[in-house]
Every structure is written in structure tokens, then in C-alpha cells.
Design a protein around this motif. Sequence first.
Motif, mmCIF file in Angstrom:
data_model
loop_
_atom_site.group_PDB
_atom_site.id
_atom_site.type_symbol
_atom_site.label_atom_id
_atom_site.label_comp_id
_atom_site.label_asym_id
_atom_site.label_seq_id
_atom_site.Cartn_x
_atom_site.Cartn_y
_atom_site.Cartn_z
ATOM 1 N N ARG A 267 -68.843 -60.163 118.801
ATOM 2 C CA ARG A 267 -69.193 -61.342 118.220
ATOM 3 C C ARG A 267 -70.456 -61.888 118.736
ATOM 4 N NH1 ARG A 267 -67.197 -66.183 115.710
ATOM 5 N NH2 ARG A 267 -65.248 -64.822 114.987
ATOM 6 N N ARG A 268 -70.741 -61.917 119.940
ATOM 7 C CA ARG A 268 -72.020 -62.302 120.715
ATOM 8 C C ARG A 268 -73.035 -61.427 120.288
ATOM 9 N NH1 ARG A 268 -69.954 -64.909 126.369
ATOM 10 N NH2 ARG A 268 -68.206 -66.087 125.701
ATOM 11 N N GLN A 269 -72.868 -60.148 120.382
ATOM 12 C CA GLN A 269 -74.173 -59.076 120.385
ATOM 13 C C GLN A 269 -74.185 -59.056 118.998
ATOM 14 O OE1 GLN A 269 -73.925 -55.701 122.929
ATOM 15 N NE2 GLN A 269 -75.348 -54.584 121.658
ATOM 16 N N HIS A 270 -73.362 -58.752 118.121
ATOM 17 C CA HIS A 270 -73.783 -58.318 116.756
ATOM 18 C C HIS A 270 -73.279 -59.325 115.612
ATOM 19 C CE1 HIS A 270 -74.627 -54.407 118.440
ATOM 20 N NE2 HIS A 270 -73.201 -54.292 118.812
ATOM 21 N N GLY A 271 -72.836 -60.562 116.044
ATOM 22 C CA GLY A 271 -72.353 -61.514 115.101
ATOM 23 C C GLY A 271 -71.438 -61.259 114.268
ATOM 24 N N ARG A 272 -70.334 -60.389 114.713
ATOM 25 C CA ARG A 272 -69.194 -60.027 114.181
ATOM 26 C C ARG A 272 -68.234 -60.973 113.972
ATOM 27 N NH1 ARG A 272 -70.482 -56.808 110.260
ATOM 28 N NH2 ARG A 272 -71.821 -54.857 111.331
ATOM 29 N N ASP A 273 -67.496 -61.396 112.896
ATOM 30 C CA ASP A 273 -66.469 -62.297 112.932
ATOM 31 C C ASP A 273 -65.153 -61.700 113.328
ATOM 32 O OD1 ASP A 273 -65.180 -64.446 112.558
ATOM 33 O OD2 ASP A 273 -65.348 -64.640 110.331
ATOM 34 N N PHE A 274 -65.193 -61.268 114.713
ATOM 35 C CA PHE A 274 -63.982 -60.676 115.123
ATOM 36 C C PHE A 274 -63.253 -62.028 115.913
ATOM 37 C CE2 PHE A 274 -65.911 -56.181 115.299
ATOM 38 C CZ PHE A 274 -66.008 -56.155 114.054
ATOM 39 N N ILE A 275 -61.922 -61.991 115.688
ATOM 40 C CA ILE A 275 -61.082 -63.104 116.385
ATOM 41 C C ILE A 275 -59.743 -62.450 117.351
ATOM 42 C CG2 ILE A 275 -61.884 -64.690 115.051
ATOM 43 C CD1 ILE A 275 -59.079 -64.814 113.478
ATOM 44 N N SER A 276 -59.300 -63.199 118.149
ATOM 45 C CA SER A 276 -58.062 -62.831 118.861
ATOM 46 C C SER A 276 -56.865 -63.553 118.867
ATOM 47 C CB SER A 276 -58.439 -62.238 120.301
ATOM 48 O OG SER A 276 -59.212 -61.092 120.257
ATOM 49 N N ILE B 25 -57.458 -46.928 121.624
ATOM 50 C CA ILE B 25 -56.909 -47.496 120.011
ATOM 51 C C ILE B 25 -58.014 -48.825 120.009
ATOM 52 C CG2 ILE B 25 -55.169 -48.813 118.830
ATOM 53 C CD1 ILE B 25 -53.031 -47.085 120.436
ATOM 54 N N GLU B 26 -57.942 -49.697 120.576
ATOM 55 C CA GLU B 26 -58.732 -51.159 120.576
ATOM 56 C C GLU B 26 -60.213 -50.809 120.386
ATOM 57 O OE1 GLU B 26 -56.866 -52.930 123.423
ATOM 58 O OE2 GLU B 26 -58.535 -52.703 124.878
ATOM 59 N N ALA B 27 -60.876 -49.997 121.266
ATOM 60 C CA ALA B 27 -62.384 -49.476 121.382
ATOM 61 C C ALA B 27 -62.726 -48.809 119.817
ATOM 62 C CB ALA B 27 -62.661 -48.647 122.334
ATOM 63 N N ASN B 28 -61.729 -47.867 119.672
ATOM 64 C CA ASN B 28 -62.236 -47.014 118.290
ATOM 65 C C ASN B 28 -62.081 -47.850 117.258
ATOM 66 O OD1 ASN B 28 -62.474 -44.661 119.956
ATOM 67 N ND2 ASN B 28 -60.555 -43.998 119.389
ATOM 68 N N VAL B 29 -61.129 -48.703 117.003
ATOM 69 C CA VAL B 29 -60.863 -49.446 115.863
ATOM 70 C C VAL B 29 -62.130 -50.670 115.747
ATOM 71 C CG1 VAL B 29 -59.623 -51.157 114.723
ATOM 72 C CG2 VAL B 29 -58.682 -49.042 115.560
ATOM 73 N N ILE B 30 -62.442 -51.346 116.912
ATOM 74 C CA ILE B 30 -63.432 -52.390 117.116
ATOM 75 C C ILE B 30 -64.662 -51.949 116.701
ATOM 76 C CG2 ILE B 30 -64.341 -54.025 118.304
ATOM 77 C CD1 ILE B 30 -61.537 -54.720 119.432
ATOM 78 N N GLU B 31 -64.963 -50.722 117.168
ATOM 79 C CA GLU B 31 -66.348 -50.052 117.077
ATOM 80 C C GLU B 31 -66.356 -49.629 115.542
ATOM 81 O OE1 GLU B 31 -70.090 -48.049 117.469
ATOM 82 O OE2 GLU B 31 -69.322 -49.751 118.154
ATOM 83 N N ALA B 32 -65.432 -48.958 115.068
ATOM 84 C CA ALA B 32 -65.650 -48.406 113.654
ATOM 85 C C ALA B 32 -65.611 -49.569 112.672
ATOM 86 C CB ALA B 32 -64.409 -47.664 113.309
ATOM 87 N N ALA B 33 -64.953 -50.643 112.834
ATOM 88 C CA ALA B 33 -65.038 -51.920 111.944
ATOM 89 C C ALA B 33 -66.345 -52.408 111.949
ATOM 90 C CB ALA B 33 -64.007 -52.873 112.564
ATOM 91 N N HIS B 34 -67.160 -52.552 113.283
ATOM 92 C CA HIS B 34 -68.519 -52.948 113.516
ATOM 93 C C HIS B 34 -69.261 -51.954 112.509
ATOM 94 C CE1 HIS B 34 -72.533 -53.634 114.845
ATOM 95 N NE2 HIS B 34 -72.510 -52.628 115.451
ATOM 96 N N ARG B 35 -69.200 -50.612 112.866
ATOM 97 C CA ARG B 35 -70.049 -49.684 112.209
ATOM 98 C C ARG B 35 -69.995 -49.788 110.575
ATOM 99 N NH1 ARG B 35 -71.523 -44.529 114.694
ATOM 100 N NH2 ARG B 35 -71.864 -44.946 117.017
ATOM 101 N N SER B 36 -68.892 -49.976 110.058
ATOM 102 C CA SER B 36 -68.489 -49.952 108.728
ATOM 103 C C SER B 36 -68.740 -51.436 107.863
ATOM 104 C CB SER B 36 -66.951 -49.572 108.320
ATOM 105 O OG SER B 36 -66.838 -48.147 109.026
ATOM 106 N N ASP B 37 -69.241 -52.416 108.935
ATOM 107 C CA ASP B 37 -69.482 -53.825 108.186
ATOM 108 C C ASP B 37 -68.180 -54.387 107.559
ATOM 109 O OD1 ASP B 37 -71.422 -55.720 107.912
ATOM 110 O OD2 ASP B 37 -71.775 -55.249 106.024
ATOM 111 N N VAL B 38 -67.170 -54.311 108.410
ATOM 112 C CA VAL B 38 -66.010 -55.117 108.121
ATOM 113 C C VAL B 38 -66.185 -56.792 108.205
ATOM 114 C CG1 VAL B 38 -63.763 -55.660 109.246
ATOM 115 C CG2 VAL B 38 -64.292 -53.400 108.870
ATOM 116 N N GLY B 39 -65.637 -57.533 107.104
ATOM 117 C CA GLY B 39 -65.929 -58.750 107.279
ATOM 118 C C GLY B 39 -65.385 -59.708 108.135
#
Length: 322
Positions: free
Chosen positions: A158-167, A93-107
Motif C-alpha cells: 500500500r505504502r510503496q505501490h499504492g495498492r488497496d491491500f487491507i487486513s 503463501i502470503e508473499a507469493n499471493v500478495i506479490e502476484a496480486a501486485h504484478r497483476s494489478d489486482v484492484g
Amino acid sequence: MMAAGAFDLSGKRVYVAGHRGMVGSAIVRRLASEGCTVLTATRAELDLQDQRAVREWFAQEKPDAVFLAAAKVGGILANDTYPADFLYDNLMIEANVIEAAHRSDVGKLMFLGSSCIYPKLAPQPIEESALLTGPLEPTNEWYAIAKIAGIKLAQAYRRQHGRDFISAMPTNLYGPGDNFDLNSSHVLPALMRKAHQAKHDGAGEIEIWGTGTPRREFLHVDDLADACVFLMKNYSDDEHVNVGSGSDVTILELTEMVARAVGFDGAIVRNESKPDGTPRKLMSGSKLQSMGWHPAIALEDGIASTYRWFLDHHGEARLTVA
């Protein structure tokens, strides 16, 4: 790093994964006042364990922000019986959603974890820095490892792709939509169900396991939802953030609160042949509170309103693990 108003939800398309669960539904309620479009998908509409389906859904719906509250959850018995399911399902669940969010340029994306990520013997109250400093509680380590992987995945993007992903890591939660099944629920809804049944049956007592002295922290799910929206709008950094009430009560005190809310005036019997569990489990909320957020719902008030919800939804209350 934190900047007030750093991410404005107004006018955004916001996906709440797991919107039918206790946490997800609370986040949906809270977002109603944010001026955003809330996106949801049932399990029948979108299987979050199906990588291709998740990527296609994100590409089509184009969410601007994501609250990842979907997870396979359960109590000690379920965790112990189905360790492969709890680890695999949650990883997918988490891998699919986080990767898809990255691919879709989620803010922005928020991953929701659990206090079980911390070592069994972590110093109290538990600071965020306690993560990975000792062995986990064996009874739910499969779920905990999956949640730790989710935190690390958000950090990695966040580190590799600069994504604003938080927990965010919530403490023990309760409130509308909770699980009241005596075989799989957590302590607060289980006590509520037992006290309600005892009152209904005219029983003179209810039993609790152990001495009643272990201390536990509880947070109303609507307070959690408010904290999640606060963090989504105001927080952007690598480290996860604890979300708790900042105080705890003994199991006996909790039982007395529940009995008062239910109107059960019988005896509370302590079965000291049963285990107590961990003496104390309190998370430090100092990091979040230093940002200016504080819980608004007192425990006694929250228990009373949750019991009213239970009565109103008794036929609909979720009595089994989803």
C-alpha cells in the motif's frame, strides 16, 4: 479511510485463496449474493508456495479482487512440533499471493490474519494498536510471526505501490467445516466432539481442563465472511481491522451451551490439575462496529446449527489438520 460502496464486487472476478477451508468456504458462500465470478484453485491445481506457478495463474485468470484465506493452520501441539513448517509455509503463501496480486494489478486484496498476532499479555479488550507492543504467546509464535509479516506486507505494498491491500484479524472461529479432531482442534469443536461421543457412549460425564473460568470470544464463520465482504466493499486503510463478536463466555459456560446443543445431560467435571491458559482473550470490535457492521449469529444459535452440520457431515467432517 472509508467510503461506502468504495469497491463494488458486482461483475468482478474474485479469487478466494483457501476456498476449501472453514473461512474460505464461508467467504465463497457469502459471495454467492454479490453478483461476482468466484475463482478458486485446489492445492493440486495451484501450489501457493510455488512463486512461478502463482504468478502464472494470476496472469492467466486476472482476478479483480482477492481474499487471502489460505494458510497452514493447527493447534498448540502442531505449532510446537512443526515450527519451521508453520513459519515457512505461511510466509511463502502470503508473499507469493500478495506479490502476484501486485504484478497483476489486482484492484483489492484482503489478507486474513489471526488474533494470535497480539501480545500474550495485551490489555483486554485487545485494540488493533496493541500489535507489536509485547512478547507473543510462545506456543504459537511461529504462526503469529508469519501472520504479522502478512499484515506488514499488505501495508508495505500500500505504502510503496499504492495498492488497496487491507487486513482483517478474526477472533476464535467456529462453524461448518471446522476441525473436530480431538488431538488438533480448538476448544469449541473439541468440546462438541467430546459431548457427542459421551452421549453416544452413554457416559455420565465429560471433562474439561482447568477451572472453567477463563473467558474466550467466539464468532461464527458466516459472520466473519459477512464482515470480510463488508470490509472489502467499504474499508481502505493501512491498519488491520479486528473482527469479533464483542463478547466472551467462560469455558464452563461454553461447555454448558455445547452440552445443551448436543443433548448431553451428564456432569461436567473440571480437572483442575490441568492448566487454565490465558485468563481472558477478547478483541475489541469497536473499530469495525463504528463502521456499521455487527454480528448476526448469537453464540447459542451458532453452536446449535454447527452441531446439526456436524451430524449431517459426520462422515465428511475434517478430523485431521489439513
